[in-house]
Scaffold this motif. Structure first.
Motif, PDB file in Angstrom:
ATOM      1  N   HIS A  61       6.555  -3.384  -3.759  1.00 45.19           N
ATOM      2  CA  HIS A  61       6.542  -2.600  -2.703  1.00 45.19           C
ATOM      3  C   HIS A  61       7.243  -3.169  -1.582  1.00 45.19           C
ATOM      4  O   HIS A  61       7.794  -2.480  -0.711  1.00 45.19           O
ATOM      5  N   ARG A  64      10.871  -3.084  -2.106  1.00 49.14           N
ATOM      6  CA  ARG A  64      11.489  -1.837  -1.979  1.00 49.14           C
ATOM      7  C   ARG A  64      11.534  -1.285  -0.461  1.00 49.14           C
ATOM      8  O   ARG A  64      12.519  -0.760   0.076  1.00 49.14           O
ATOM      9  N   SER A  65      10.255  -1.856   0.237  1.00 51.13           N
ATOM     10  CA  SER A  65      10.474  -1.650   1.543  1.00 51.13           C
ATOM     11  C   SER A  65      11.634  -2.178   2.463  1.00 51.13           C
ATOM     12  O   SER A  65      12.021  -1.682   3.291  1.00 51.13           O
ATOM     13  N   ALA A  68      14.612  -0.366   1.902  1.00 54.06           N
ATOM     14  CA  ALA A  68      14.756   0.996   2.610  1.00 54.06           C
ATOM     15  C   ALA A  68      14.916   0.439   3.853  1.00 54.06           C
ATOM     16  O   ALA A  68      15.866   1.559   4.588  1.00 54.06           O
ATOM     17  N   ARG A  69      14.381  -0.342   4.453  1.00 55.00           N
ATOM     18  CA  ARG A  69      14.791  -0.562   6.042  1.00 55.00           C
ATOM     19  C   ARG A  69      15.941  -0.868   6.385  1.00 55.00           C
ATOM     20  O   ARG A  69      16.869  -0.547   7.255  1.00 55.00           O
ATOM     21  N   HIS A 103      13.627   7.531   8.883  1.00 49.55           N
ATOM     22  CA  HIS A 103      12.636   6.885   7.981  1.00 49.55           C
ATOM     23  C   HIS A 103      12.356   7.670   6.796  1.00 49.55           C
ATOM     24  O   HIS A 103      12.330   7.093   5.701  1.00 49.55           O
ATOM     25  N   VAL A 108      11.394   4.643   4.299  1.00 51.10           N
ATOM     26  CA  VAL A 108      10.755   3.669   4.851  1.00 51.10           C
ATOM     27  C   VAL A 108       9.309   3.986   5.421  1.00 51.10           C
ATOM     28  O   VAL A 108       8.906   5.037   5.953  1.00 51.10           O
ATOM     29  N   SER A 109       8.435   3.034   4.640  1.00 50.48           N
ATOM     30  CA  SER A 109       6.957   3.222   4.835  1.00 50.48           C
ATOM     31  C   SER A 109       6.479   3.024   6.066  1.00 50.48           C
ATOM     32  O   SER A 109       6.821   2.031   6.873  1.00 50.48           O
ATOM     33  N   GLY A 112       4.360  -0.724   6.468  1.00 48.46           N
ATOM     34  CA  GLY A 112       5.197  -1.748   5.992  1.00 48.46           C
ATOM     35  C   GLY A 112       4.250  -3.147   5.975  1.00 48.46           C
ATOM     36  O   GLY A 112       4.552  -4.062   5.159  1.00 48.46           O
TER      37      GLY A 112
END
Length: 273
Positions: A61, A64-65, A68-69, A103, A108-109, A112
């Protein structure tokens, strides 16, 4: 407050104790003596494997975060440029709405920091288990017999329940061995940050002060491990060493095969493939 926290985390502490007890039983089943240092060292190593395996989804996670950011960063940078200096409430509301859209577009979580925060109770439980062993207290599945076994295990006068000062006082070779393990744990932490974590950080949007702090963090982390090793039981120092070795290998794999887009590590991979 510490008593309240300890009570709340009792189930987790007992779960860690159960895993360590099971790992020790496995070590003895493999032929190692119940009170042998080898049996308890293998048990600690197996505990690290169990804990880090459970945390693998958290690690995935986090990777992946970060990706994404990184993918959202150019659009967010342009958004900040368009609204730079704006103090109008309506424009600021529009900017926040656009930020949420970006986001969502890149996944984007909003949580984070959750993976890091989720690990803190586990680390506290590990500390409580090893501390109770060092104090000679039973905890969960680690009954009086296993506590006595852990206290008796030693290498060159180094007991897993001993501390640096007391170990040096009782056995210089044991103290030197513990100091070497602590130094190894600190070095692994330092190299992980310098070789794998920093190169996967995109410095584009970082203020110079923040970039300087990031460059210093590997040294702060390494020195922090050395400082803490002077006060915690040797078993916890051994756990740190094995855990940091796992982290070193894990971050090396991420650095090699899944570097953060836009980072120096990603640019290096693009030029070598």
């Amino acid at each position: 407050m510490p008593d309240v926290l300890s009570t709340l985390l009792t189930p987790l502490t007992h779960a860690v104790a159960a895993v360590l007890a099971a790992a020790h039983h496995l070590a003895t089943a493999l032929g190692l003596g119940p009170s042998s240092a080898g049996g308890w060292l293998l048990a600690v190593a197996l505990l690290v494997v169990a804990v880090r395996t459970v945390l693998l989804p958290v690690t995935v996670h986090g990777v992946r975060s970060a990706h994404a950011r990184a993918h959202a960063a150019p659009q967010l940078r342009e958004l900040r440029r368009r609204y730079a200096g704006s103090r109008d409430l309506e424009q600021l509301t529009a900017m926040r709405a656009e930020q949420r859209r970006i986001h969502a577009e890149h996944g984007v979580s909003a949580w984070g920091l959750a993976p890091v925060l989720l690990q803190l109770p586990l680390f506290y439980a590990l500390y409580r288990v090893v501390s109770d062993l060092a104090a000679g207290h039973s905890v969960g599945a680690l009954d009086a017999g296993l506590v006595a076994s852990a206290s008796a295990a030693s290498v060159a006068g180094l007991h897993l329940t001993g501390h640096l000062g007391t170990t040096f006082g009782a056995s210089v070779p044991g103290g030197l061995l513990l100091a070497a393990v602590a130094l190894g744990a600190a070095l692994l932490s330092l190299l992980t940050q310098r070789w794998f974590v920093l190169p996967m950080t995109d410095p584009t949007d970082l203020p110079e002060a923040m970039a300087t702090v990031q460059r210093l963090m590997p040294w702060v982390g390494g020195l922090g491990v050395l400082a803490a090793a002077a006060f915690v039981p040797a078993g916890l120092v051994v756990y740190w060493f094995v855990n940091n070795a796992w982290t070193f290998a894990q971050q090396g794999l991420v650095w090699r095969f899944a570097p953060t887009p836009g980072s120096p590590a990603a640019l290096r991979r693009a030029t070598t493939t």
